[in-house]
Design an enzyme around this catalytic site. Structure first.
Site, PDB file in Angstrom:
ATOM      1  N   THR A 178      80.194  28.561  46.308  1.00 14.35           N
ATOM      2  CA  THR A 178      79.742  29.889  45.920  1.00 14.35           C
ATOM      3  C   THR A 178      79.606  29.964  44.406  1.00 14.35           C
ATOM      4  O   THR A 178      80.340  29.292  43.693  1.00 14.35           O
ATOM      5  CB  THR A 178      80.814  30.893  46.405  1.00 14.35           C
ATOM      6  OG1 THR A 178      80.724  30.972  47.810  1.00 14.35           O
ATOM      7  CG2 THR A 178      80.646  32.266  45.795  1.00 14.35           C
ATOM      8  N   GLY A 208      81.729  37.436  54.023  1.00 14.02           N
ATOM      9  CA  GLY A 208      82.950  37.235  53.243  1.00 14.02           C
ATOM     10  C   GLY A 208      83.101  38.270  52.130  1.00 14.02           C
ATOM     11  O   GLY A 208      82.508  39.348  52.165  1.00 14.02           O
TER      12      GLY A 208
HETATM   13  N1  ASP Z   1      84.116  33.537  49.174  1.00 13.25           N
HETATM   14  C1  ASP Z   1      83.045  32.945  49.945  1.00 13.25           C
HETATM   15  C2  ASP Z   1      83.077  33.484  51.342  1.00 13.25           C
HETATM   16  O1  ASP Z   1      84.143  33.595  51.916  1.00 13.25           O
HETATM   17  C3  ASP Z   1      83.117  31.463  49.997  1.00 13.25           C
HETATM   18  C4  ASP Z   1      83.299  30.741  48.671  1.00 13.25           C
HETATM   19  O2  ASP Z   1      83.733  31.337  47.707  1.00 13.25           O
HETATM   20  O3  ASP Z   1      82.976  29.536  48.600  1.00 13.25           O
HETATM   21  O4  ASP Z   1      82.035  33.724  51.892  1.00 13.25           O
END
Ligand code: ASP
Length: 311
Positions: A178, A208
């Protein structure tokens, strides 16, 4: 004019030097550097923090190395559903999208929701319809396809689990994440943006923390701008980004102390693996995580600059 700063991240997770080749490491460092420059250029010309974070996140979304935009991970059904958000600390205006398909730059769409609609958060088909009306760029499915991410999906499917992009153990292809950016401009204005493909093998419209204002993204000129990365569910429960702002506003903590409590204490207690980047209105930056690594970097007008991957 006060000190201006931009900080970025490209995801946190099980990122260790032993699984990295020199070529891969160089590619990541270059990508992070390019993303910092994209935002820094704007701040240097006395531009807005908001425009700077959008530019940095757009740069990261266009890079296959990161789990956002072009490099987004696969859902359980083999599609790509992306989430993004952006917030302006001057007046708390915000825009967010979730579960959107085929959008080239989800952060651009989130920005357009903020600027051109009366709403904050649009999802799925409705968000795509709005994108068409606003002339936002779409891409065909194959733009988002990559062999290594498809292998990640097979692996997650076989293990019957949902996985953080960078936690999937696929030789040296396993670490991608991300993306996010936070900035303080020369006028002391703050902004934050976050964009993601979510988690590999996610099902049933799972969303998310990344597009949720207060969880994955928050900006308020009174306190800080924050962008998070990690296992989204605990980050939502902890209202993570806003919690940092609250600790600063109500308890008078510094940015770094507030982030440290949230990442290394509060999140740890609920298995919230990951981290965050933050800036305050004086241009101080902090980049804190409780995982093995986090792709990250920042640059300030006082000449300080760092790009790092591991602990
Ligand atoms: N926070 C993101 C999610 O849960 C994933 C990530 O940060 O890589 O969708």
């Amino acid at each position: 004019m006060s000190k201006f700063t931009i900080a970025i991240h490209g995801g946190a997770g099980t990122i260790s030097k032993k699984n990295m080749t020199p070529e891969k490491e160089a590619a990541y460092l270059k990508a992070l550097n390019d993303a910092i420059n994209a935002g820094y250029k704007i701040l240097e010309k006395n531009g807005d923090a908001l425009e700077a974070v959008k530019a940095s996140v757009t740069e990261l979304e266009n890079n296959i190395l990161f789990n956002a935009g072009k490099g987004s991970v696969f859902t359980n059904t083999g599609t790509h559903e992306m989430d993004a958000s952006i917030m302006d600390g001057r007046d708390l205006s915000a825009g967010a999208v979730a579960a959107v398909k085929n959008i080239r730059n989800p952060v651009e769409l989130a920005y357009t929701v903020m600027k051109k609609s009366e709403h904050v958060f649009l999802i799925g088909n409705g968000a795509e319809e709005f994108a068409r009306q606003q002339g936002i760029a779409f891409e065909r499915d194959d733009y988002f396809y990559s062999e290594f991410r498809y292998k990640q999906l097979q692996k997650a499917r076989n293990a019957n689990e949902t996985a953080l992009d960078h936690d999937i153990n696929l030789s040296d292809d396993k670490k991608f994440g991300t993306v996010g950016a936070v900035a303080c401009d020369a006028n002391g204005n703050l902004a934050a943006a976050t964009s993601t493909g979510g988690m590999t093998n996610k099902q049933w419209g799972r969303v998310g923390d990344s597009p949720i204002i207060g969880a994955g993204t928050y900006a308020n000129n009174k306190t800080c701008a924050i962008s998070c990365t990690g296992h989204g569910e605990p980050f939502i429960k902890a209202v993570t980004a806003y919690d940092v702002s609250c600790l600063m506003e109500y308890k008078g903590l510094s940015l770094e102390d507030a982030m440290d409590i949230v990442v290394n204490s509060k999140l740890m207690k609920i298995d919230g693996d990951g981290g965050m980047i933050g800036v305050d209105a004086k241009g101080n930056a902090a980049l804190i995580f409780n995982s093995e690594g986090m792709y990250r970097g920042f640059a300030s007008s006082d000449g300080s600059r760092e790009i790092l991957i591991y602990k």
